[in-house]
Design a protein around this motif. Structure first.
Motif, PDB file in Angstrom:
ATOM      1  N   ASN A 144      35.833  42.885 -50.969  1.00 54.56           N
ATOM      2  CA  ASN A 144      37.003  42.542 -51.764  1.00 54.56           C
ATOM      3  C   ASN A 144      38.219  43.314 -51.237  1.00 54.56           C
ATOM      4  N   PHE A 145      39.071  42.634 -50.471  1.00 46.77           N
ATOM      5  CA  PHE A 145      40.218  43.317 -49.866  1.00 46.77           C
ATOM      6  C   PHE A 145      41.234  43.762 -50.919  1.00 46.77           C
ATOM      7  N   ILE A 146      41.220  43.121 -52.088  1.00 51.32           N
ATOM      8  CA  ILE A 146      42.195  43.482 -53.118  1.00 51.32           C
ATOM      9  C   ILE A 146      41.903  44.871 -53.680  1.00 51.32           C
ATOM     10  N   ARG A 147      40.637  45.276 -53.659  1.00 52.92           N
ATOM     11  CA  ARG A 147      40.312  46.641 -54.086  1.00 52.92           C
ATOM     12  C   ARG A 147      41.035  47.664 -53.209  1.00 52.92           C
ATOM     13  N   GLY A 148      41.073  47.389 -51.925  1.00 52.52           N
ATOM     14  CA  GLY A 148      41.785  48.287 -51.018  1.00 52.52           C
ATOM     15  C   GLY A 148      43.270  48.352 -51.334  1.00 52.52           C
ATOM     16  N   VAL A 149      43.860  47.203 -51.679  1.00 52.77           N
ATOM     17  CA  VAL A 149      45.280  47.160 -52.054  1.00 52.77           C
ATOM     18  C   VAL A 149      45.523  48.015 -53.294  1.00 52.77           C
ATOM     19  N   ILE A 150      44.671  47.837 -54.307  1.00 52.45           N
ATOM     20  CA  ILE A 150      44.844  48.577 -55.562  1.00 52.45           C
ATOM     21  C   ILE A 150      44.681  50.082 -55.331  1.00 52.45           C
ATOM     22  N   GLU A 151      43.674  50.443 -54.549  1.00 53.00           N
ATOM     23  CA  GLU A 151      43.437  51.875 -54.303  1.00 53.00           C
ATOM     24  C   GLU A 151      44.599  52.512 -53.551  1.00 53.00           C
TER      25      GLU A 151
ATOM     26  N   GLN B 231      52.590  39.947 -55.733  1.00 53.69           N
ATOM     27  CA  GLN B 231      51.649  38.839 -55.634  1.00 53.69           C
ATOM     28  C   GLN B 231      50.743  39.009 -54.418  1.00 53.69           C
ATOM     29  N   TYR B 232      49.459  38.762 -54.633  1.00 49.80           N
ATOM     30  CA  TYR B 232      48.468  38.784 -53.548  1.00 49.80           C
ATOM     31  C   TYR B 232      47.636  37.506 -53.635  1.00 49.80           C
ATOM     32  N   GLU B 233      47.278  36.973 -52.473  1.00 52.76           N
ATOM     33  CA  GLU B 233      46.571  35.701 -52.438  1.00 52.76           C
ATOM     34  C   GLU B 233      45.160  35.874 -51.873  1.00 52.76           C
ATOM     35  N   PHE B 234      44.232  35.105 -52.421  1.00 52.12           N
ATOM     36  CA  PHE B 234      42.862  35.104 -51.924  1.00 52.12           C
ATOM     37  C   PHE B 234      42.390  33.656 -51.799  1.00 52.12           C
ATOM     38  N   ALA B 235      41.321  33.472 -51.042  1.00 51.18           N
ATOM     39  CA  ALA B 235      40.795  32.129 -50.812  1.00 51.18           C
ATOM     40  C   ALA B 235      40.082  31.619 -52.062  1.00 51.18           C
ATOM     41  N   ARG B 236      40.422  30.393 -52.480  1.00 53.98           N
ATOM     42  CA  ARG B 236      39.757  29.800 -53.620  1.00 53.98           C
ATOM     43  C   ARG B 236      38.300  29.489 -53.283  1.00 53.98           C
ATOM     44  N   LEU B 237      37.496  29.223 -54.289  1.00 54.39           N
ATOM     45  CA  LEU B 237      36.086  28.901 -54.078  1.00 54.39           C
ATOM     46  C   LEU B 237      35.951  27.454 -53.634  1.00 54.39           C
ATOM     47  N   ASN B 238      35.407  27.245 -52.435  1.00 61.40           N
ATOM     48  CA  ASN B 238      35.060  25.914 -51.953  1.00 61.40           C
ATOM     49  C   ASN B 238      33.541  25.822 -51.924  1.00 61.40           C
ATOM     50  N   LEU B 239      33.003  25.007 -52.806  1.00 61.95           N
ATOM     51  CA  LEU B 239      31.555  24.936 -52.990  1.00 61.95           C
ATOM     52  C   LEU B 239      31.047  23.590 -52.491  1.00 61.95           C
ATOM     53  N   THR B 240      30.041  23.609 -51.624  1.00 60.18           N
ATOM     54  CA  THR B 240      29.494  22.354 -51.108  1.00 60.18           C
ATOM     55  C   THR B 240      28.833  21.553 -52.226  1.00 60.18           C
TER      56      THR B 240
ATOM     57  N   LYS C 253      40.819  36.451 -47.593  1.00 62.45           N
ATOM     58  CA  LYS C 253      41.954  35.553 -47.380  1.00 62.45           C
ATOM     59  C   LYS C 253      41.585  34.387 -46.481  1.00 62.45           C
ATOM     60  N   ALA C 254      40.347  34.328 -46.036  1.00 62.72           N
ATOM     61  CA  ALA C 254      39.918  33.272 -45.125  1.00 62.72           C
ATOM     62  C   ALA C 254      39.224  32.161 -45.906  1.00 62.72           C
ATOM     63  N   ASP C 255      39.722  30.936 -45.751  1.00 61.28           N
ATOM     64  CA  ASP C 255      39.075  29.794 -46.396  1.00 61.28           C
ATOM     65  C   ASP C 255      37.706  29.560 -45.779  1.00 61.28           C
ATOM     66  N   SER C 256      36.716  29.307 -46.617  1.00 58.42           N
ATOM     67  CA  SER C 256      35.379  29.007 -46.121  1.00 58.42           C
ATOM     68  C   SER C 256      34.641  28.211 -47.178  1.00 58.42           C
ATOM     69  N   TRP C 257      33.531  27.618 -46.783  1.00 55.79           N
ATOM     70  CA  TRP C 257      32.703  26.846 -47.706  1.00 55.79           C
ATOM     71  C   TRP C 257      31.461  27.644 -48.057  1.00 55.79           C
ATOM     72  N   ILE C 258      31.157  27.703 -49.348  1.00 59.80           N
ATOM     73  CA  ILE C 258      29.974  28.394 -49.845  1.00 59.80           C
ATOM     74  C   ILE C 258      28.927  27.357 -50.200  1.00 59.80           C
TER      75      ILE C 258
END
Length: 465
Positions: free
Chosen positions: A13-20, A290-299, A352-357
């Motif tokens: 979770n890269f956002i944890r690094g931002v918060i810390e 504002q910080y952005e993360f990749a939404r959930l893309n589910l097969t 931040k990288a789009d991917s399929w789960i």
């Protein structure tokens, strides 16, 4: 969620690094909180905010939440919990045509079911963007008065053409450089219902030649006569989401505004709005980021709210809680658990990288949690009758099955054995294949928790079954 504690997962979770980093750098030191959302004057003399961070889960109440929203819920509420902060539940209800109370109630129920609360220290942090409409209007007038916004009377087609393209700059509206007094008068006429829907919009005055097309004088208010679920018919003009979003965050003193990647190009406008309103004295620093993360893309799952609404309204499914739907209501009926969603969101992480789960990852997480937490029961889904011919008639006996194979402390349950029992149809074959080791003529098998039986004969019904 205590039963799933034995399943360990270190989330990425890269956002944890931002918060810390923000906490280490004291980026939000001096942030005050008056006990409720408000503008600069409201928070100016308030005490220091005891919440180290503030996040928010901001659904629009225009449909039921789906599995993808679970990721955002666990992310925002989870980060607030882990860093001694508070997460707000805010309904972004700035679009009156598609929103209603049914969706509000369902969303609140889903958030609670997943194990989170918007109340802390006997204070509720349940908010509605529509409760800020008065301030948003004041902010819009402030932008007009300071030369940062103007009323445009171009048609939608003219605005589209003059906006330019990704390779060509836009053209200034012929209304852009009218006097501030004229724009203020026209905007108040919009508010007072003196012009038809779509005839005017209020636009931010930024740069029609900007390489970021979202900064080419974006719309911030439109005329829309529609009944609102919260404010009724008070307003006939409504703010655009991209204008309302940063204001909502600032009024609520949000520190980390976490969005999905499609809002990345909107971040410069988010910052522009906040900078101008701070400059005009309506809002105060430190401002949200504002910080952005990749939404959930589910097969193999439809997560488009528009398509889900179509499935429900066209009655392809029985309702929003149909277990075939990827809604949280449907998942709940399907037997999915909050603990399973927690394991799943930890497992897929935040990037931040789009991917399929793969959907199998979700099901595996659910199975792992259920395997640990659930007691066992027996069910026969496609039964055929098995008669034990040498067992006394009108008699039965107790057999004992463990409630959980890995937890003897949960004890055992009684399974009745009698002359007639039921087995799965697939557990018997008249002519067995080579690798079939279950029941067939002449073969012996053990009934689970019972005796060894031998097939001596079988009968078929009129249909040959």
């Amino acid at each position: 969620m205590s039963d799933s504690k034995t399943i360990t997962q270190t989330p990425s979770n890269f956002i944890r690094g931002v918060i810390e980093r923000d906490l280490a750098n004291k980026s939000f030191e001096g942030k005050t909180w008056a006990g409720s959302p408000g503008d600069a004057s409201h928070h100016r003399k308030a005490p220091i905010d005891q919440a180290k961070i503030r996040t928010r889960f901001p659904p629009e109440p225009n449909g039921y939440l789906h599995i993808g929203h679970a990721k955002s819920i666990f992310l925002n509420f989870g980060l607030a919990k882990d860093y001694e902060g508070i997460c707000h539940l805010r309904f972004d209800d700035t679009n009156p045509e598609k929103e209603n109370q049914e969706y509000v109630d369902s969303i609140k129920s889903n958030v609670s079911w997943l194990g989170f609360s918007w109340e802390q220290n006997k204070t509720t942090h349940l908010y509605f963007a529509s409760n800020y409409f008065d301030f948003m209007y004041e902010a819009a007038e402030s932008l007009i008065q300071s030369g940062y916004a103007y009323v445009d009377k171009q048609t939608p087609e003219e605005i589209r053409i003059n906006r330019g393209t990704l390779t060509e700059p836009g053209k200034n509206s012929p209304w852009r450089d009218k006097s501030i007094d004229e724009h203020l008068t026209w905007f108040r006429e919009m508010r007072d219902g003196k012009h038809p829907d779509g005839s005017m919009i209020l636009r931010a005055k930024i740069d029609m030649a900007s390489p970021n097309i979202n900064l080419r004088d974006p719309a911030i208010y439109r005329i829309k006569r529609a009944h609102h679920h919260n404010t009724g018919d008070t307003w006939c003009i409504y703010p655009m989401y991209t204008f309302a979003h940063p204001i909502e965050d600032a009024l609520e003193k949000i520190t980390h505004s976490i969005c999905t990647l499609e809002f990345e190009d909107q971040r410069p406008f988010y910052d522009w709005i906040l900078d101008r309103l701070i400059e005009n004295g309506l809002l105060s620093k430190p401002q949200p980021r504002q910080y952005e993360f990749a939404r959930l893309n589910l097969t193999y799952a439809v997560l488009s709210k528009r398509k889900l609404i179509e499935l429900v309204e066209d009655k392809h499914v029985t309702g929003w809680d149909d277990p075939r739907l990827p809604t949280l209501e449907g998942a709940r009926r399907r037997g999915y658990t909050p603990e399973g969603f927690k394991l799943f969101t930890d497992r897929i992480g935040v990037s931040k990288a789009d991917s399929w789960i793969d959907f199998a990852t979700l099901e595996e997480s659910m199975r792992e949690v259920l395997n640990i937490s659930c007691e066992r029961r027996i069910a026969v889904l496609d039964p055929i009758e098995l008669e034990i011919t040498n067992y006394p008639k009108n008699q039965d006996e107790d057999c004992f099955a463990p409630n959980h194979p890995l937890k003897p402390e949960l004890g055992k349950r009684v399974v009745k054995l009698s002359r007639s029992v039921w087995i799965e149809r697939e557990d018997f074959m008249e002519e067995p294949s080579k690798q079939f080791f279950r029941l067939y003529p002449g073969n012996m098998v053990r009934l689970r928790y019972g005796y060894v039986v031998k097939c001596t004969s079988f009968e078929k019904d009129a249909n040959g079954k």
